[in-house]
Design a protein around this motif. Structure first.
Motif, PDB file in Angstrom:
ATOM      1  N   LEU B 191     -20.944  36.824 153.001  1.00 38.75           N
ATOM      2  CA  LEU B 191     -21.617  36.531 151.619  1.00 38.75           C
ATOM      3  C   LEU B 191     -20.608  35.755 150.861  1.00 38.75           C
ATOM      4  CD1 LEU B 191     -23.173  40.140 151.173  1.00 38.75           C
ATOM      5  CD2 LEU B 191     -24.143  38.063 151.289  1.00 38.75           C
ATOM      6  N   ILE B 192     -19.352  36.085 150.889  1.00 35.96           N
ATOM      7  CA  ILE B 192     -18.554  35.242 150.094  1.00 35.96           C
ATOM      8  C   ILE B 192     -18.664  33.917 150.499  1.00 35.96           C
ATOM      9  CG2 ILE B 192     -15.994  34.687 149.497  1.00 35.96           C
ATOM     10  CD1 ILE B 192     -15.675  37.873 149.680  1.00 35.96           C
ATOM     11  N   ILE B 193     -18.600  33.497 151.938  1.00 37.61           N
ATOM     12  CA  ILE B 193     -18.669  32.166 152.215  1.00 37.61           C
ATOM     13  C   ILE B 193     -20.011  31.511 151.768  1.00 37.61           C
ATOM     14  CG2 ILE B 193     -19.023  30.731 154.356  1.00 37.61           C
ATOM     15  CD1 ILE B 193     -17.139  32.470 155.658  1.00 37.61           C
ATOM     16  N   LEU B 194     -21.163  32.380 151.884  1.00 38.00           N
ATOM     17  CA  LEU B 194     -22.494  31.854 151.265  1.00 38.00           C
ATOM     18  C   LEU B 194     -22.308  31.513 149.781  1.00 38.00           C
ATOM     19  CD1 LEU B 194     -25.416  31.464 151.764  1.00 38.00           C
ATOM     20  CD2 LEU B 194     -25.832  33.718 151.088  1.00 38.00           C
ATOM     21  N   VAL B 195     -21.778  32.271 149.051  1.00 39.37           N
ATOM     22  CA  VAL B 195     -21.458  32.041 147.559  1.00 39.37           C
ATOM     23  C   VAL B 195     -20.680  30.776 147.542  1.00 39.37           C
ATOM     24  CG1 VAL B 195     -19.830  33.441 147.083  1.00 39.37           C
ATOM     25  CG2 VAL B 195     -21.568  33.089 145.242  1.00 39.37           C
ATOM     26  N   THR B 196     -19.649  30.526 148.238  1.00 39.97           N
ATOM     27  CA  THR B 196     -18.826  29.422 148.061  1.00 39.97           C
ATOM     28  C   THR B 196     -19.571  28.038 148.502  1.00 39.97           C
ATOM     29  OG1 THR B 196     -17.084  30.838 148.908  1.00 39.97           O
ATOM     30  CG2 THR B 196     -16.626  28.528 148.924  1.00 39.97           C
ATOM     31  N   ASN B 199     -22.017  27.163 145.696  1.00 34.11           N
ATOM     32  CA  ASN B 199     -21.304  26.695 144.337  1.00 34.11           C
ATOM     33  C   ASN B 199     -20.571  25.329 144.774  1.00 34.11           C
ATOM     34  OD1 ASN B 199     -20.976  28.459 141.995  1.00 34.11           O
ATOM     35  ND2 ASN B 199     -21.215  29.710 143.718  1.00 34.11           N
ATOM     36  N   LEU B 200     -20.191  25.055 146.147  1.00 30.81           N
ATOM     37  CA  LEU B 200     -19.851  23.800 146.045  1.00 30.81           C
ATOM     38  C   LEU B 200     -20.979  22.650 146.120  1.00 30.81           C
ATOM     39  CD1 LEU B 200     -17.420  24.106 149.166  1.00 30.81           C
ATOM     40  CD2 LEU B 200     -16.854  23.430 146.719  1.00 30.81           C
ATOM     41  N   ARG B 201     -22.170  23.130 146.048  1.00 29.87           N
ATOM     42  CA  ARG B 201     -23.251  22.423 146.031  1.00 29.87           C
ATOM     43  C   ARG B 201     -23.567  22.112 144.412  1.00 29.87           C
ATOM     44  NH1 ARG B 201     -27.495  20.112 149.382  1.00 29.87           N
ATOM     45  NH2 ARG B 201     -28.982  19.472 148.121  1.00 29.87           N
ATOM     46  N   GLY B 202     -23.283  23.170 143.882  1.00 28.79           N
ATOM     47  CA  GLY B 202     -23.585  23.058 142.430  1.00 28.79           C
ATOM     48  C   GLY B 202     -24.682  23.967 141.865  1.00 28.79           C
ATOM     49  N   VAL B 203     -24.572  24.348 140.644  1.00 30.46           N
ATOM     50  CA  VAL B 203     -25.824  25.205 140.204  1.00 30.46           C
ATOM     51  C   VAL B 203     -26.427  24.688 139.087  1.00 30.46           C
ATOM     52  CG1 VAL B 203     -24.107  27.458 140.758  1.00 30.46           C
ATOM     53  CG2 VAL B 203     -23.900  26.205 138.501  1.00 30.46           C
ATOM     54  N   ARG B 204     -26.974  23.590 139.528  1.00 32.06           N
ATOM     55  CA  ARG B 204     -28.202  23.001 138.393  1.00 32.06           C
ATOM     56  C   ARG B 204     -29.073  23.801 138.294  1.00 32.06           C
ATOM     57  NH1 ARG B 204     -30.660  16.950 138.359  1.00 32.06           N
ATOM     58  NH2 ARG B 204     -31.280  16.988 136.025  1.00 32.06           N
ATOM     59  N   GLU B 205     -29.679  24.495 139.455  1.00 30.15           N
ATOM     60  CA  GLU B 205     -30.951  25.180 139.255  1.00 30.15           C
ATOM     61  C   GLU B 205     -30.626  26.370 138.603  1.00 30.15           C
ATOM     62  OE1 GLU B 205     -29.924  24.109 143.116  1.00 30.15           O
ATOM     63  OE2 GLU B 205     -29.914  22.643 141.312  1.00 30.15           O
ATOM     64  N   SER B 206     -29.446  26.976 138.071  1.00 33.08           N
ATOM     65  CA  SER B 206     -29.215  28.078 137.760  1.00 33.08           C
ATOM     66  C   SER B 206     -29.982  28.841 136.735  1.00 33.08           C
ATOM     67  CB  SER B 206     -27.725  28.154 136.987  1.00 33.08           C
ATOM     68  OG  SER B 206     -27.620  27.274 136.313  1.00 33.08           O
ATOM     69  N   GLY B 207     -30.566  28.003 135.605  1.00 31.20           N
ATOM     70  CA  GLY B 207     -31.123  28.454 134.519  1.00 31.20           C
ATOM     71  C   GLY B 207     -32.451  29.241 134.947  1.00 31.20           C
ATOM     72  N   ARG B 208     -33.285  28.537 135.789  1.00 29.50           N
ATOM     73  CA  ARG B 208     -34.554  29.232 135.982  1.00 29.50           C
ATOM     74  C   ARG B 208     -34.618  30.291 137.295  1.00 29.50           C
ATOM     75  NH1 ARG B 208     -35.150  25.327 133.360  1.00 29.50           N
ATOM     76  NH2 ARG B 208     -36.670  24.650 131.661  1.00 29.50           N
ATOM     77  N   THR B 209     -33.771  29.597 138.029  1.00 28.57           N
ATOM     78  CA  THR B 209     -33.802  30.507 139.398  1.00 28.57           C
ATOM     79  C   THR B 209     -33.163  31.977 139.281  1.00 28.57           C
ATOM     80  OG1 THR B 209     -31.993  29.373 140.426  1.00 28.57           O
ATOM     81  CG2 THR B 209     -34.253  28.628 141.153  1.00 28.57           C
ATOM     82  N   LEU B 210     -32.225  31.839 138.279  1.00 31.01           N
ATOM     83  CA  LEU B 210     -31.565  33.351 138.180  1.00 31.01           C
ATOM     84  C   LEU B 210     -32.314  34.390 137.483  1.00 31.01           C
ATOM     85  CD1 LEU B 210     -27.891  32.481 137.198  1.00 31.01           C
ATOM     86  CD2 LEU B 210     -28.631  33.243 139.357  1.00 31.01           C
ATOM     87  N   ALA B 211     -33.411  33.764 136.637  1.00 35.08           N
ATOM     88  CA  ALA B 211     -33.978  34.812 136.013  1.00 35.08           C
ATOM     89  C   ALA B 211     -34.719  35.670 136.808  1.00 35.08           C
ATOM     90  CB  ALA B 211     -35.086  33.940 135.086  1.00 35.08           C
ATOM     91  N   ILE B 212     -35.439  35.302 137.558  1.00 39.00           N
ATOM     92  CA  ILE B 212     -36.307  36.015 138.363  1.00 39.00           C
ATOM     93  C   ILE B 212     -35.660  37.501 139.137  1.00 39.00           C
ATOM     94  CG2 ILE B 212     -37.891  36.308 140.526  1.00 39.00           C
ATOM     95  CD1 ILE B 212     -38.053  33.134 140.110  1.00 39.00           C
ATOM     96  N   PRO B 213     -34.415  37.060 139.880  1.00 37.46           N
ATOM     97  CA  PRO B 213     -33.883  38.356 140.423  1.00 37.46           C
ATOM     98  C   PRO B 213     -33.318  39.470 139.336  1.00 37.46           C
ATOM     99  CG  PRO B 213     -32.838  36.511 141.170  1.00 37.46           C
ATOM    100  CD  PRO B 213     -33.830  35.836 140.281  1.00 37.46           C
ATOM    101  N   VAL B 214     -32.840  38.809 138.246  1.00 37.62           N
ATOM    102  CA  VAL B 214     -32.302  39.571 137.225  1.00 37.62           C
ATOM    103  C   VAL B 214     -33.275  40.380 136.504  1.00 37.62           C
ATOM    104  CG1 VAL B 214     -31.055  39.584 135.194  1.00 37.62           C
ATOM    105  CG2 VAL B 214     -30.171  37.959 136.944  1.00 37.62           C
ATOM    106  N   TYR B 215     -34.477  39.645 136.196  1.00 40.06           N
ATOM    107  CA  TYR B 215     -35.241  40.542 135.854  1.00 40.06           C
ATOM    108  C   TYR B 215     -36.000  41.423 136.421  1.00 40.06           C
ATOM    109  CZ  TYR B 215     -35.558  37.902 131.080  1.00 40.06           C
ATOM    110  OH  TYR B 215     -35.195  37.492 129.970  1.00 40.06           O
ATOM    111  N   ALA B 420      -9.975  28.113 146.137  1.00 36.52           N
ATOM    112  CA  ALA B 420      -8.909  29.108 146.007  1.00 36.52           C
ATOM    113  C   ALA B 420      -9.507  30.373 145.723  1.00 36.52           C
ATOM    114  CB  ALA B 420      -8.141  28.739 144.671  1.00 36.52           C
ATOM    115  N   LEU B 421     -10.488  30.534 144.952  1.00 41.25           N
ATOM    116  CA  LEU B 421     -11.140  31.722 144.734  1.00 41.25           C
ATOM    117  C   LEU B 421     -11.847  32.451 145.870  1.00 41.25           C
ATOM    118  CD1 LEU B 421     -12.141  33.897 142.616  1.00 41.25           C
ATOM    119  CD2 LEU B 421     -14.243  32.514 142.292  1.00 41.25           C
ATOM    120  N   SER B 422     -12.499  31.570 146.533  1.00 43.71           N
ATOM    121  CA  SER B 422     -12.977  32.107 147.996  1.00 43.71           C
ATOM    122  C   SER B 422     -12.014  32.709 148.775  1.00 43.71           C
ATOM    123  CB  SER B 422     -13.691  30.840 148.596  1.00 43.71           C
ATOM    124  OG  SER B 422     -14.341  31.223 149.679  1.00 43.71           O
TER     125      SER B 422
END
Lengths: 708, 708
Positions: B191-196, B199-215, B420-422
């Motif tokens: 999972l850590i590799i996946l999230v790495t 994030n290397l690809r960038g999180v432009r989509e973050s605004g809208r796509t994050l909303a669904i799972p959190v809600y 480094a974080l990864s």
């Protein structure tokens, strides 16, 4: 510092102003320690370990009289009597005890071959007084490709010389110290490391110090054979330690030596015995080290060497038979006593067994024989450590190997080659567990390949001579010599075939594969250097070989207004470029406005250009700007000045210079760009700076005494 | 390509000729792929994996309304409800079942603390609308040294956020898929590799796509608590899977929660529960992303977040008690059934157990809860992957970390920091075997250190304001705010002490040591950069900031007469140096006589000097000659032109450039020397050359549309 100008056409010294050739030969010699990493004191350590460096001229002082040359060059050839007879007996043992009756004939065949090879090699020595050996002969007469074959064969052979000699030395060690039995591999590796260090230090002492152990070996072995012969004749000859055992023949040889199988086995034994011929070429390599008349002395030494070797081999085989030596590859399975397998017998080499029988087990003479044989084996490996780097250097000079192998390190040693040989032989010893019988299988192929090609080369050499010489007397003499070499070529090639046939499946394929790989590598390297050379060669038809660029604009990379930047600007403007411009990249991190303000305040007379970097890449805007400048005129050369830091500690390197280095790497991809690094020595680097300068000064002072 | 000249004093565009400031701002934007190693096509691969690069301006488009900002910043804070209650119960279990009665009070204490922290953080958000979080607050008000403490604390905390969140996500995964039990470590690393990569690809989509799972998480958990409460009130509440077991108390707590030991245990449980407070600072970091009025919206979001968290925590604890959850660290040793130890029970997290009790084991809602909780944990780790590189970049900008960490890679991501974080979190997960209870021990220290210092910073911030503001009404308001922060500082510091006391021996020392190491490292780096800066600063009193060298002799290194050499000679002479000289080193390998002959034949107008090298070192004679030139005049700068090859393949690099590089490295140790590299692109390098130039051109075309 003395400077001489020499007129190249006449060779006479010329006053500086009048040098037509405009070539100055600077006899200002310098010596220096090898390169250091800043912060490490490798040069001090090296100096302590390896001693003072040698000047090239010291090389020429090493001229040896025959009595000292013999031991120097003989150790390799003589040492093979320490394992060749063993291998003959070991191979014949596969057919059981009865096969031992053949051993003196096999030894005689080996001696005959040695006579042929020695006779042929005398001509090598006489025709090439500058030395060079088989490689030189083949390269001169058969061309580069054959030269590479010989080169790869000899390189492999040197590795095996070290592996075989040291492994056998380890076995002699455990022969004298039975408690170490089972540790042969580690003893061998330790000995290889020892000989490596000795060679890295250089072998200036070689002439005199080598003589003692070699003469001791010859003396003790001669005494052994003599005494053994006397005892045999008077019937007082004792028995070898293994005399009480019987040999269990291999299943294929139940009937003894019969038919094709038997013949093949005898041939195998013969080709194993041919290991006695290794080392003969050392003399032809070392002709320059003899006192004049060099060739004649070298040739005589060669013959003496061959004679001594032959006597030893025959003597050992005969005495082995007389003392009842049983020598096998695996005592646990092949030796029996009263039908039962022997489990606790520790086998020692044949010479050691004979010495036990002749001198008696605890006698000091026994240990003298053992020790001197061990030392001679060690010295044989040492010879390889001279030959291998020399050969690698010669190969590198003819562009068959990477150029850094042509560098000599300190103390007249070729560091890179020495290290390569050391690592390869350690690996081989480790992989085979110091088993000499396995290593011997690989051993002789290389030697005979180069023997064979060298004899062909000599034959062609004499043929070339015959084409130009008209005097009848000389022609007959040369024809006689050529006949000897042609005969040797035929015989050696036949033996090579025998060796290949008998040994290829048993281990020689390893050596052959290694040779093939090396040959491919060297061909590739050579091809690459040739291609690059032709790519870079000056076109002969060009009007102006040195077309000057129309303009050379200068760019100075700026990040802030500090001393390194100012220095870079000053240096750049001092070169009086066509145009000069300072560039600063706006990558979100540089406060270019502050820099621009300061620029204005200081009234810097160089224009400052700010490059915008929306993708936050540092190199890209610079590259684009440079490409823009280049596109304006196809004959401009842009010089980019990049400040860089010289750091004192390794960790400081992590903190500086990254962008600069990446930019330089990318700029090198653009044509007509020159990248000028303007170094700034940080305070922490002061120690490294001082050290470099001190070394240069002291070496120059030392070298002044050597001015030509 | 557009070039604008701007007069710095007025900011108005100026015609090129009249630019008084001589500063040109080049709006010619460039974009480029990241640096490549010649021969590898990393840029093509990177582009395929990571997509098109983002321009800095795209950053500013990311402004979120409150309803989208909440999920974006809330995931970290909300996710801690997935492990904080578990930790409270687990810790209390050491004293047996009876201790569970205390759990709601512990939860209440945590909620109270959260209220204090939220209230205090509102002021952070309001006073610092540009974002920056705790690090910014502390650096501005308490200075660099305290800022470094917070920096190191937060860096460690981010690593632990990833480790804890992902490990717990792995446990939720095996909770839903019991067959994977035992594989938590590998699932976590995957999972850590996946999230790495994400994030290397960038999180432009973050605004809208994050909303669904959190809600979805909030909704399902809310439904769970609601339904559970209803069931509890109507008496239809089921039992948790672990309800049938009893807890074997630890030997020290035979009597239950009594005396000092009991009190300490309750405090330990409390400090474990404080893990629920992590994530609150994410909002203060992200204020710029809110729609105006930014501060107000951010503050409101903060309060909503705190409220929701509190409700969840309390609800989970209460329902856990109602459903009879038994949650321990090691079920095999601590759980018993009818006095016998339980061996085959696989423990799942508390929320999962409650969901089983309320929804039923196979119900789809059960899986919804599990999945959404897992996703939220994953997103919490994702938040850390935004925060860590941002913080590392801010630290690098204030020169506390190496400069290359301030670079942003493609797609608005800070590649170095992400990697480094990864690596750090993978290492931590691997070392602890994804054991959340062990990781929690290390977790909260960093957060509370930075909380504490930040509250002190806010207090000082308000004090500073009070010094300048005179209006009575405003003074009272500011004083009230300051009181809140001061109180928060006291409370948080007290909790920090509790945390340290209860957790230091159990694992927190690891985190504290790491923080200390990082702090020392950053102090060292900062000190180094400061020292270098002062070393390099331009002296203010200097008359001429840019002293030009008196003369600049040019030396050109020559080995043979080929095209690269000719180019170097041409370039050198085009710079119109004071004197120019070609030097060739006689190191036994170079046929300088042939070169000199050719030199004469071609009538090259540059003098050639031959340097003698008796010690066969290549660099030394050159260095000595340069030092000689430098010693003639203390104001000369020597420019040395060294030809170098640009190679296409890695193995070609083994065959060229060695001497040149070593010489350059040594030359950099001499003062007043400039090393100019004259690159020659070998034919094999043509592909790399074309690629670099194409990339620059295409990026420039793309960037043209963005010209300011």
């Amino acid at each position: 510092m003395i400077t001489k100008c020499i007129d190249l056409s006449s060779g006479a010294p010329v006053a500086l102003g009048a040098a037509r050739a405009r070539v100055t030969i600077d006899p200002w010699p310098c010596g220096l320690t090898v390169d250091r990493v800043p912060g490490l004191t490798t040069s001090t350590i090296k100096r302590a370990l390896l001693g003072r460096a040698f000047a090239t001229e010291d090389l020429s002082r090493e001229r040896l009289p025959k009595r000292l040359a013999l031991p120097t060059f003989a150790s390799d050839a003589l040492s093979s009597v320490a394992y060749a007879p063993d291998e003959i007996l070991l191979t014949l043992a596969l057919a059981g005890m009865t096969a031992y009756a053949v051993s003196p004939w096999v030894a005689l065949a080996v001696v005959a071959l040695m006579a042929v090879v020695v006779a042929a090699n005398r001509h090598n020595v006489q025709e090439y007084p500058d030395g060079g050996g088989d490689y030189r002969v083949v390269q001169d007469n058969l061309g580069q490709r054959a030269g590479r074959v010989v080169g790869s064969a000899l390189l492999v052979d040197y590795v095996l010389t070290v592996a075989v000699s040291i492994s056998q030395a380890a076995h002699y060690t455990t022969g004298g110290l039975p408690v170490l039995h089972g540790w042969e591999t580690w003893i061998a590796i330790g000995l290889i490391i020892l000989v490596t260090l000795v060679n890295l230090r250089g072998v200036r002492e070689s002439g005199r110090t080598l003589a003692i152990p070699v003469y001791l070996f010859m003396g003790s072995l001669g005494l052994l054979l003599l005494l053994g012969a006397v005892q045999a004749l008077t019937g007082t000859l004792g028995h070898a330690p293994s005399a009480g055992y019987e040999i269990e023949p291999d299943a294929a040889f139940d009937q003894g030596l019969t038919a094709l199988g038997g013949a093949l086995l005898v041939l195998r034994a013969f080709s194993s015995g041919c290991a006695a011929l290794t080392g003969v070429e050392a003399i032809s390599n070392g002709v320059p080290s003899f006192r004049p008349p060099k060739s004649r002395n070298a040739a005589t030494t060669l013959v003496i060497l061959g004679a001594i070797s032959s006597v030893f081999i025959l003597g050992i085989i005969v005495l082995a038979g007389a003392t009842g030596v049983r020598y096998v590859e695996d005592p646990a399975t092949q030796l029996t006593r009263d039908g039962a397998q022997v489990t606790d017998y520790q086998q020692i080499p044949v010479i050691a067994q004979i010495a036990q029988a002749v001198f008696g087990g605890g006698s000091p003479l026994f240990y003298v024989v053992l020790i001197s044989t061990g030392v001679v084996l060690f010295l044989a490996a040492n010879t390889a450590f001279n030959g291998f780097p020399n050969l690698a250097c010669a190969l590198a000079r003819s562009r068959n190997l990477p150029r850094q192998l042509r560098q000599r390190g300190d103390r007249l040693a070729y560091s890179n080659g020495i290290l390569a040989l050391s690592l390869a032989s350690i690996l081989l010893v480790w992989l085979t567990g110091a088993r000499v019988s396995l290593l011997i299988q690989m051993y002789i192929v290389g030697v005979f390949v180069s023997f064979s090609l060298a004899q062909l080369g000599m034959t062609i050499h004499f043929s070339k001579q015959l084409r130009v010489i008209t005097s009848g007397v000389q022609r007959r003499r040369i024809a006689r010599r050529r006949a000897v070499n042609a005969f040797a070529f035929a015989v050696v090639t036949l033996v090579l075939v025998i060796v290949l046939v008998t040994k290829l499946p048993h281990g020689a394929w390893v050596a052959v594969s290694a040779m093939l790989l090396l040959w491919l590598l060297m061909s590739g390297v050579h091809r690459h250097y040739q291609r690059v050379r032709s790519e870079l060669a000056l076109p002969t038809d060009q009007e102006d070989p040195m077309p000057r660029p129309a303009r050379s604009p200068a760019l100075v990379l700026v990040a802030s207004l500090d001393r390194p930047t100012m220095r870079a600007l000053a240096v750049a403007s001092a070169t009086r470029p066509t145009t000069i411009e300072a560039i600063i990249v706006d990558d979100e991190d540089v406060d270019w406005r502050a820099v621009a303000d300061r620029w204005r305040d200081l009234d810097v007379q160089i224009p400052l250009r700010v490059l915008y970097a929306p993708y936050r890449q540092f190199s890209a805007p610079v590259l684009a700007h440079v490409m823009n400048l280049l596109s304006r005129s196809p004959r401009d050369e842009v010089v980019v000045y990049i400040p860089e830091f010289l750091v004192g500690h390794w960790w400081e390197a992590l903190l500086h210079n990254h962008s600069a280095r990446r930019l330089r790497a990318r700029l090198e991809h653009l044509p007509r760009v020159v990248v000028a690094t303007v170094p700034w020595q940080l305070g922490s680097a002061q120690e490294a700076v001082d050290q470099v300068q001190d070394e240069v000064r002291s070496a120059a002072l030392r070298g002044r005494g050597r001015a030509r």
